[in-house]
Write an enzyme that holds these catalytic residues in place. Structure first.
Site, PDB file in Angstrom:
ATOM      1  N   ASP A 152       0.839  -1.198   0.000  1.00 48.22           N
ATOM      2  CA  ASP A 152       0.000   0.000   0.000  1.00 48.22           C
ATOM      3  C   ASP A 152       0.874   1.249   0.000  1.00 48.22           C
ATOM      4  OD1 ASP A 152      -2.151  -1.707   0.252  1.00 48.22           O
ATOM      5  OD2 ASP A 152      -2.717  -1.068   2.266  1.00 48.22           O
ATOM      6  N   GLN A 159      -0.710   6.699  -6.539  1.00 44.11           N
ATOM      7  CA  GLN A 159      -1.871   7.533  -6.227  1.00 44.11           C
ATOM      8  C   GLN A 159      -2.025   8.614  -7.298  1.00 44.11           C
ATOM      9  OE1 GLN A 159       0.305   8.362  -2.761  1.00 44.11           O
ATOM     10  NE2 GLN A 159      -1.132   7.399  -1.344  1.00 44.11           N
ATOM     11  N   ARG A 218      -0.916  -1.024  -8.671  1.00 44.08           N
ATOM     12  CA  ARG A 218      -2.319  -0.768  -8.347  1.00 44.08           C
ATOM     13  C   ARG A 218      -2.504   0.749  -8.431  1.00 44.08           C
ATOM     14  NH1 ARG A 218      -3.531  -1.203  -2.216  1.00 44.08           N
ATOM     15  NH2 ARG A 218      -3.533  -3.455  -2.540  1.00 44.08           N
ATOM     16  N   LYS A 259     -10.919  17.581  -7.477  1.00 39.84           N
ATOM     17  CA  LYS A 259     -11.333  16.212  -7.825  1.00 39.84           C
ATOM     18  C   LYS A 259     -11.276  16.013  -9.335  1.00 39.84           C
ATOM     19  CE  LYS A 259     -15.393  13.167  -7.582  1.00 39.84           C
ATOM     20  NZ  LYS A 259     -14.665  11.917  -7.769  1.00 39.84           N
ATOM     21  N   THR A 303     -10.728   1.365  -7.754  1.00 41.60           N
ATOM     22  CA  THR A 303     -11.646   2.505  -7.605  1.00 41.60           C
ATOM     23  C   THR A 303     -13.075   2.005  -7.479  1.00 41.60           C
ATOM     24  OG1 THR A 303     -12.438   4.548  -8.657  1.00 41.60           O
ATOM     25  CG2 THR A 303     -11.866   2.752 -10.138  1.00 41.60           C
ATOM     26  N   HIS A 304     -13.938   2.844  -6.852  1.00 44.63           N
ATOM     27  CA  HIS A 304     -15.376   2.550  -6.841  1.00 44.63           C
ATOM     28  C   HIS A 304     -16.102   3.558  -7.701  1.00 44.63           C
ATOM     29  CE1 HIS A 304     -13.587   1.776  -2.840  1.00 44.63           C
ATOM     30  NE2 HIS A 304     -14.045   0.583  -3.100  1.00 44.63           N
ATOM     31  N   ARG A 354     -14.147   4.653   6.481  1.00 41.20           N
ATOM     32  CA  ARG A 354     -15.069   4.272   5.396  1.00 41.20           C
ATOM     33  C   ARG A 354     -16.408   5.001   5.569  1.00 41.20           C
ATOM     34  NH1 ARG A 354     -10.802   2.255   4.468  1.00 41.20           N
ATOM     35  NH2 ARG A 354     -10.658   4.288   3.502  1.00 41.20           N
TER      36      ARG A 354
HETATM   37  C1  LIG Z   1      -8.452  -1.884  -3.443  1.00 42.33           C
HETATM   38  C2  LIG Z   1      -8.081  -0.508  -2.983  1.00 42.33           C
HETATM   39  C3  LIG Z   1      -6.836  -0.271  -2.466  1.00 42.33           C
HETATM   40  C4  LIG Z   1      -6.453   1.008  -2.065  1.00 42.33           C
HETATM   41  N1  LIG Z   1      -5.182   1.238  -1.633  1.00 42.33           N
HETATM   42  C5  LIG Z   1      -4.790   2.493  -1.339  1.00 42.33           C
HETATM   43  C6  LIG Z   1      -3.440   2.798  -1.004  1.00 42.33           C
HETATM   44  O1  LIG Z   1      -2.575   1.925  -0.963  1.00 42.33           O
HETATM   45  N2  LIG Z   1      -3.118   4.087  -0.732  1.00 42.33           N
HETATM   46  C7  LIG Z   1      -4.056   5.096  -0.782  1.00 42.33           C
HETATM   47  O2  LIG Z   1      -3.699   6.263  -0.572  1.00 42.33           O
HETATM   48  N3  LIG Z   1      -5.351   4.831  -1.066  1.00 42.33           N
HETATM   49  C8  LIG Z   1      -5.729   3.566  -1.349  1.00 42.33           C
HETATM   50  N4  LIG Z   1      -7.047   3.326  -1.670  1.00 42.33           N
HETATM   51  C9  LIG Z   1      -8.074   4.384  -1.444  1.00 42.33           C
HETATM   52  C10 LIG Z   1      -8.221   5.294  -2.633  1.00 42.33           C
HETATM   53  O3  LIG Z   1      -7.056   6.074  -2.783  1.00 42.33           O
HETATM   54  C11 LIG Z   1      -9.448   6.228  -2.463  1.00 42.33           C
HETATM   55  O4  LIG Z   1      -9.282   7.022  -1.318  1.00 42.33           O
HETATM   56  C12 LIG Z   1     -10.758   5.485  -2.335  1.00 42.33           C
HETATM   57  O5  LIG Z   1     -10.801   4.334  -3.124  1.00 42.33           O
HETATM   58  C13 LIG Z   1     -11.918   6.380  -2.807  1.00 42.33           C
HETATM   59  O6  LIG Z   1     -11.721   6.733  -4.150  1.00 42.33           O
HETATM   60  P1  LIG Z   1     -12.618   6.146  -5.357  1.00 42.33           P
HETATM   61  O7  LIG Z   1     -11.700   5.840  -6.479  1.00 42.33           O
HETATM   62  O8  LIG Z   1     -13.422   5.004  -4.901  1.00 42.33           O
HETATM   63  O9  LIG Z   1     -13.458   7.382  -5.849  1.00 42.33           O
HETATM   64  P2  LIG Z   1     -14.400   8.451  -5.092  1.00 42.33           P
HETATM   65  O10 LIG Z   1     -14.572   9.556  -6.075  1.00 42.33           O
HETATM   66  O11 LIG Z   1     -13.905   8.779  -3.719  1.00 42.33           O
HETATM   67  O12 LIG Z   1     -15.729   7.627  -4.920  1.00 42.33           O
HETATM   68  C14 LIG Z   1     -16.484   7.203  -6.051  1.00 42.33           C
HETATM   69  C15 LIG Z   1     -17.740   6.517  -5.601  1.00 42.33           C
HETATM   70  O13 LIG Z   1     -17.403   5.351  -4.855  1.00 42.33           O
HETATM   71  C16 LIG Z   1     -18.343   5.117  -3.846  1.00 42.33           C
HETATM   72  N5  LIG Z   1     -17.652   5.100  -2.544  1.00 42.33           N
HETATM   73  C17 LIG Z   1     -16.420   5.552  -2.271  1.00 42.33           C
HETATM   74  N6  LIG Z   1     -16.119   5.334  -0.975  1.00 42.33           N
HETATM   75  C18 LIG Z   1     -17.182   4.742  -0.431  1.00 42.33           C
HETATM   76  C19 LIG Z   1     -17.521   4.272   0.870  1.00 42.33           C
HETATM   77  N7  LIG Z   1     -16.685   4.359   1.897  1.00 42.33           N
HETATM   78  N8  LIG Z   1     -18.728   3.705   1.064  1.00 42.33           N
HETATM   79  C20 LIG Z   1     -19.596   3.576   0.042  1.00 42.33           C
HETATM   80  N9  LIG Z   1     -19.351   4.020  -1.215  1.00 42.33           N
HETATM   81  C21 LIG Z   1     -18.181   4.590  -1.433  1.00 42.33           C
HETATM   82  C22 LIG Z   1     -19.356   6.215  -3.926  1.00 42.33           C
HETATM   83  O14 LIG Z   1     -20.414   5.753  -4.740  1.00 42.33           O
HETATM   84  C23 LIG Z   1     -18.592   7.311  -4.631  1.00 42.33           C
HETATM   85  O15 LIG Z   1     -19.439   8.188  -5.319  1.00 42.33           O
HETATM   86  C24 LIG Z   1      -7.412   2.061  -2.129  1.00 42.33           C
HETATM   87  C25 LIG Z   1      -8.682   1.822  -2.666  1.00 42.33           C
HETATM   88  C26 LIG Z   1      -9.020   0.566  -3.106  1.00 42.33           C
HETATM   89  C27 LIG Z   1     -10.376   0.366  -3.704  1.00 42.33           C
END
Ligand SMILES: Cc1cc2nc3c(=O)[nH]c(=O)nc-3n(C[C@H](O)[C@H](O)[C@H](O)COP(=O)(O)OP(=O)(O)OC[C@H]3O[C@@H](n4cnc5c(N)ncnc54)[C@H](O)[C@@H]3O)c2cc1C
Length: 304
Positions: A131, A160, A181, A198, A223-224, A286
């Site tokens: 990570d 990132q 990743r 953003k 990403t989500h 979260r």
């Molecule tokens: C597998 C994985 C590994 C990761 N590893 C790292 C890492 O090593 N270092 C690091 O800095 N970050 C890490 N992250 C976190 C990442 O950097 C983001 O902070 C996080 O994934 C939110 O960004 P997003 O791409 O989902 O988009 P966003 O724009 O934040 O969210 C997009 C959509 O996702 C959904 N969503 C997001 N979060 C939630 C939640 N908590 N509950 C419900 N729905 C939600 C919502 O529908 C939102 O509209 C990781 C994320 C994932 C998925």
């Protein structure tokens, strides 16, 4: 915004944390996002997801360690996880944070703890995903990833998209055939080194995802965000890259609709499965990311 700040404030409250981490009611409520307190529970989630053809990466939740003994304890916990992954034949890797392995104590201590893990992952046909933490860890983290990759393979770096430097890092890692990743980034960083808006982060994410899909070594699109997911799918289609050459990654319990969309479309998906007794700060972060999750909690509380 106020709710988010309150949740982040609560995530740092020791007494609430102690109550939550030991309460059976809380354990039931958090099950959607945290596999459980034990490795056994994480393995059982991994097994269940594996039956649905979903890959996993297990994250033993912990804090920054302050002694060599704590760093060794992290290593032992992960060695046990890898040995069970291998014995049970699970489609799982592990995800670690170098601050949990002693990076704040010294790079040498950290490396001595990480190396046996990467060697064990290589023997087991698994992998160690390292990570990425706050920006002052990036150089030290990538240095260790490179050393482990050259000696054992079986590691994945995390990049990132919010960092301005990430384009150069992605290009270099693609050239070295080190798997990456790609995530947006989760820490608070100054505008001098990270895109503050953003829109710019998203634009950079799509740009880097395209490079990784074209030239990366089995990249992971973490990403989500449906826009990022569709952007990556469009890039793969346009570049003629087959679905087995990359994977998507999401956090356990989040956007299960999007997860289903990907698996039913034949795409590879890996879920990040957290477990361990120190689950409270992870869980609260979260909730803070999406306070609407509180509604989900309230519904479950009512049901229970
Ligand atoms: C597998 C994985 C590994 C990761 N590893 C790292 C890492 O090593 N270092 C690091 O800095 N970050 C890490 N992250 C976190 C990442 O950097 C983001 O902070 C996080 O994934 C939110 O960004 P997003 O791409 O989902 O988009 P966003 O724009 O934040 O969210 C997009 C959509 O996702 C959904 N969503 C997001 N979060 C939630 C939640 N908590 N509950 C419900 N729905 C939600 C919502 O529908 C939102 O509209 C990781 C994320 C994932 C998925």
């Amino acid at each position: 915004m106020i709710l988010r700040s309150t949740l982040l404030y609560l995530s740092r409250q020791r007494q609430l944390r102690r109550w939550m981490e030991t309460s059976p009611v809380a354990a039931r409520l958090t099950r959607r996002f945290v596999a459980g307190q034990t490795l056994e529970q994480a393995l059982s989630v991994s097994r269940r997801l594996g039956a649905e053809r979903i890959l996993t990466t297990l994250d033993h939740l912990g804090e920054n360690v302050t002694s060599a003994a704590e760093a060794q304890a992290s290593r032992e916990a992960y060695l046990e996880a890898l040995s069970r992954i291998s014995a049970d034949g699970l489609p799982a890797t592990v995800s670690i944070k170098l601050s949990q392995f002693g990076l704040d104590l010294s790079p040498a201590i950290c490396e001595a703890n990480v190396e046996p893990l990467v060697a064990a992952a290589a023997r087991a046909g698994s992998g160690v995903e390292i990570d990425m933490e706050a920006s002052d860890y990036v150089d030290r983290t990538l240095r260790l990833v490179r050393a482990m990759h050259s000696r054992h393979g079986s590691v994945r770096a995390v990049i990132q998209a919010y960092l301005r430097r990430s384009l150069a890092d992605v290009e270099a890692l693609c050239g070295e055939r080190i798997p990456v990743r790609l995530c947006k980034g989760a820490y608070r960083e100054p505008a001098a080194i990270a895109f503050p808006s953003k829109r710019d982060v998203d634009e950079n994410y799509l740009r880097l995802a395209r490079i990784l899909i074209r030239a990366g070594a089995y990249p992971a699109i973490a990403t989500h965000d449906p826009r990022m997911v569709h952007g990556a799918l469009d890039a793969a289609l346009e570049l003629g890259v087959h679905a087995e050459n990359f994977e998507f990654q999401m956090l356990y319990g989040i956007r299960r609709d999007l997860q289903r969309m990907l698996t039913s479309g034949g795409y590879r998906l890996r879920l990040y499965v957290p477990y361990g007794v120190a689950w409270y700060p992870y869980f609260m972060r979260r909730l803070a990311e999406r306070p609407a999750n509180l509604l989900f909690l309230a519904r479950n509380l009512f049901r229970n």
